[in-house]
Design a protein around this motif. Sequence first.
Motif, PDB file in Angstrom:
ATOM      1  N   SER A 143       3.733  -9.980   7.552  1.00 37.94           N
ATOM      2  CA  SER A 143       4.678  -9.200   6.747  1.00 37.94           C
ATOM      3  C   SER A 143       4.019  -7.908   6.270  1.00 37.94           C
ATOM      4  CB  SER A 143       5.157 -10.015   5.554  1.00 37.94           C
ATOM      5  OG  SER A 143       4.096 -10.186   4.640  1.00 37.94           O
ATOM      6  N   ALA A 144       4.827  -7.002   5.746  1.00 36.10           N
ATOM      7  CA  ALA A 144       4.303  -5.735   5.239  1.00 36.10           C
ATOM      8  C   ALA A 144       3.342  -5.977   4.068  1.00 36.10           C
ATOM      9  CB  ALA A 144       5.450  -4.829   4.816  1.00 36.10           C
ATOM     10  N   ALA A 145       3.668  -6.951   3.206  1.00 35.90           N
ATOM     11  CA  ALA A 145       2.793  -7.258   2.060  1.00 35.90           C
ATOM     12  C   ALA A 145       1.465  -7.851   2.540  1.00 35.90           C
ATOM     13  CB  ALA A 145       3.490  -8.224   1.117  1.00 35.90           C
ATOM     14  N   GLU A 146       1.508  -8.754   3.532  1.00 35.38           N
ATOM     15  CA  GLU A 146       0.278  -9.337   4.078  1.00 35.38           C
ATOM     16  C   GLU A 146      -0.564  -8.270   4.776  1.00 35.38           C
ATOM     17  OE1 GLU A 146       1.676 -13.893   5.155  1.00 35.38           O
ATOM     18  OE2 GLU A 146       2.173 -12.264   6.538  1.00 35.38           O
ATOM     19  N   ASN A 147       0.101  -7.368   5.495  1.00 36.37           N
ATOM     20  CA  ASN A 147      -0.613  -6.290   6.172  1.00 36.37           C
ATOM     21  C   ASN A 147      -1.286  -5.375   5.153  1.00 36.37           C
ATOM     22  OD1 ASN A 147      -1.497  -4.852   8.421  1.00 36.37           O
ATOM     23  ND2 ASN A 147       0.172  -3.379   8.203  1.00 36.37           N
ATOM     24  N   ALA A 148      -0.616  -5.088   4.051  1.00 37.58           N
ATOM     25  CA  ALA A 148      -1.210  -4.251   3.002  1.00 37.58           C
ATOM     26  C   ALA A 148      -2.423  -4.935   2.390  1.00 37.58           C
ATOM     27  CB  ALA A 148      -0.170  -3.932   1.929  1.00 37.58           C
ATOM     28  N   ALA A 149      -2.340  -6.253   2.183  1.00 40.34           N
ATOM     29  CA  ALA A 149      -3.473  -6.992   1.622  1.00 40.34           C
ATOM     30  C   ALA A 149      -4.648  -7.025   2.607  1.00 40.34           C
ATOM     31  CB  ALA A 149      -3.049  -8.410   1.254  1.00 40.34           C
ATOM     32  N   THR A 151      -5.376  -4.784   4.960  1.00 37.88           N
ATOM     33  CA  THR A 151      -5.951  -3.460   5.201  1.00 37.88           C
ATOM     34  C   THR A 151      -6.384  -2.746   3.931  1.00 37.88           C
ATOM     35  OG1 THR A 151      -3.730  -2.491   5.172  1.00 37.88           O
ATOM     36  CG2 THR A 151      -4.629  -3.134   7.329  1.00 37.88           C
ATOM     37  N   ALA A 152      -6.261  -3.400   2.771  1.00 44.17           N
ATOM     38  CA  ALA A 152      -6.669  -2.778   1.507  1.00 44.17           C
ATOM     39  C   ALA A 152      -8.184  -2.617   1.474  1.00 44.17           C
ATOM     40  CB  ALA A 152      -6.213  -3.641   0.333  1.00 44.17           C
TER      41      ALA A 152
END
Length: 178
Positions: A143-149, A151-152
Amino acid sequence: MKGWGANLGRDLRERKKALLTAIQALDLRADTVGLSPDEWLSRYDLEDQLSIIYTDEEAYWRLRGSHKWVLKGDANTAYFQAIANGLRRRNTIPLLWDGPSLLHSPSDIRTHVDGFYRSLFSASPRSGLSLALDCWSGRQLVSAAENAALTAPFSEDEVWAAIRGMNPSSAPGPDGLP
């Protein structure tokens, strides 16, 4: 390099020998004539300096060896030093084949190994192959939220947690010490 390493501890050995000689001279004087309070203070200061040298030597050999071998109260014995030197020899690459040529020099070996891992972990140019867009479905997708986490950037706390979680004497560095 070996000559530099052999001379590295020479100053310390000479300093230790000079301290022991001075302490023995003061002890001999104490047995024959007696020492003044200032001479006793000087002797205690020499003992403190010698103690610091012994502590530094023990720390050096603890780093050279493995934490599995050094327990509180273990002596810095010839057996322990043989184990520590054996670990160093076992973790050393004296020769390395690069195709048809044999690399002898530590700098050539270091350059070759560095280049190998740089090419191994660098991004390779994209080929014409790719996965079909419908390869994964629903729950399998990130998901977009998992991807953000994922790649943070790392936080300072995460870095310190990783450092504290590592074994402090697991891999020797370029100088042979962890």
